[in-house]
Design an enzyme around this catalytic site. Sequence first.
Site, PDB file in Angstrom:
ATOM      1  N   HIS A   1       1.002  -1.217   0.030  1.00  0.00           N
ATOM      2  CA  HIS A   1       0.017   0.210   0.029  1.00  0.00           C
ATOM      3  C   HIS A   1       0.920   1.067  -0.011  1.00  0.00           C
ATOM      4  CE1 HIS A   1      -2.794   2.773   2.442  1.00  0.00           C
ATOM      5  NE2 HIS A   1      -3.460   2.412   1.270  1.00  0.00           N
TER       6      HIS A   1
ATOM      7  N   HIS B   1      -1.091  10.302  -2.971  1.00  0.00           N
ATOM      8  CA  HIS B   1      -2.501   9.827  -2.233  1.00  0.00           C
ATOM      9  C   HIS B   1      -3.262  11.522  -1.957  1.00  0.00           C
ATOM     10  CE1 HIS B   1      -5.153   9.716   1.001  1.00  0.00           C
ATOM     11  NE2 HIS B   1      -5.175   8.182   0.575  1.00  0.00           N
TER      12      HIS B   1
HETATM   13  O1  G3P Z   1      -6.721   1.664  -2.226  1.00  0.00           O
HETATM   14  C1  G3P Z   1      -7.102   1.201  -1.282  1.00  0.00           C
HETATM   15  C2  G3P Z   1      -6.913   2.195  -0.095  1.00  0.00           C
HETATM   16  O2  G3P Z   1      -5.606   2.740  -0.300  1.00  0.00           O
HETATM   17  C3  G3P Z   1      -7.906   2.961  -0.145  1.00  0.00           C
HETATM   18  O3  G3P Z   1      -7.690   4.264   0.501  1.00  0.00           O
HETATM   19  O4  G3P Z   1      -7.099   6.260   1.179  1.00  0.00           O
HETATM   20  O5  G3P Z   1      -5.313   4.914   1.405  1.00  0.00           O
HETATM   21  O6  G3P Z   1      -6.065   5.288  -1.032  1.00  0.00           O
HETATM   22  P1  G3P Z   1      -6.500   5.083   0.579  1.00  0.00           P
HETATM   23 CA    CA Z   2      -5.255   3.815  -2.518  1.00  0.00          CA
END
Ligand code: G3P
Ligand code: CA
Length: 263
Positions: free
Chosen positions: A18, A60
């Site tokens: 992530h 992000h």
């Molecule tokens: O994409 C999965 C997760 O990353 C969604 O939340 O805010 O971390 O992009 P975010």
């Molecule tokens: Ca994401």
Amino acid sequence: SSVVDAKEKHKDILNVAHRGASGYAPEHTITSYKMGEKMHGDYIEVDLQMTKDGELIAMHDETLDRTTNGTGQVKDYTLEEIKQLDAGSWFNEKYPERAQADYEGLQVPTLKEVFETFGKNANYYIETKSPEVYPGMEQKLLDEVNEYGINKDKLLVQSFSSESLLKMNELDPSVKLVQLLEYTTPAELTDREVQTIKEYAMGIGPNSDMIDREYVQKAVQNGLEIHPYTVNEKEEMQKLIDWGVTGIFTNFPDLLHEVKKGK
Ligand code: G3P
Ligand code: CA
């Protein structure tokens, strides 16, 4: 036997790094993505924003403030301007115990640079962020995927925006899609939702803290992949695997790797 089944199940769980290995390095930098690969992440997760001059970058937030030394909206800056920014020092300040001198001065990567670095056959899990702010984002993503000859069998595109996913599906139905979902109360998945999502997506990505075994099994029994986000503790990873999830987003891909190995 059921022991073998359980082991087989573990092996297939997609380990999604992530924002890269963002527990250890500044998120959405090439360094973080490389670390994700090294720590046995199966997928590199890339969030997309778009610059004033229409370039896709890995970031992000819609604003520069949290993850660079800049301020303001991404859409108000050209790529050249964003390239001047330091996308690493904030991490050293926020996490002194994980700070590394070579994180200082890291750049915000473009999607093109990510493709150039990791190549056609890497597993990319790309999110269209704030698509309503960036008209044409889906076409631009697809153009770059095609330009770089990215292997579409391995590519996954995710979004919280069903409109954005429907647009991707219309532009190129061969791209595999995942519908992200965010629950603030205990999650339920209705038959109607399952049917609607299955029209265009192969899976769902719910936040991990509002789902239960029943939710996971409903998704799986209906032929949907399910990749909860963002899971950073081994006990929670193990619980979700026991419930039957098919992948997990984590900032600590090394920990998920250990859980998958039974360690
Ligand atoms: O994409 C999965 C997760 O990353 C969604 O939340 O805010 O971390 O992009 P975010
Ligand atoms: Ca994401």
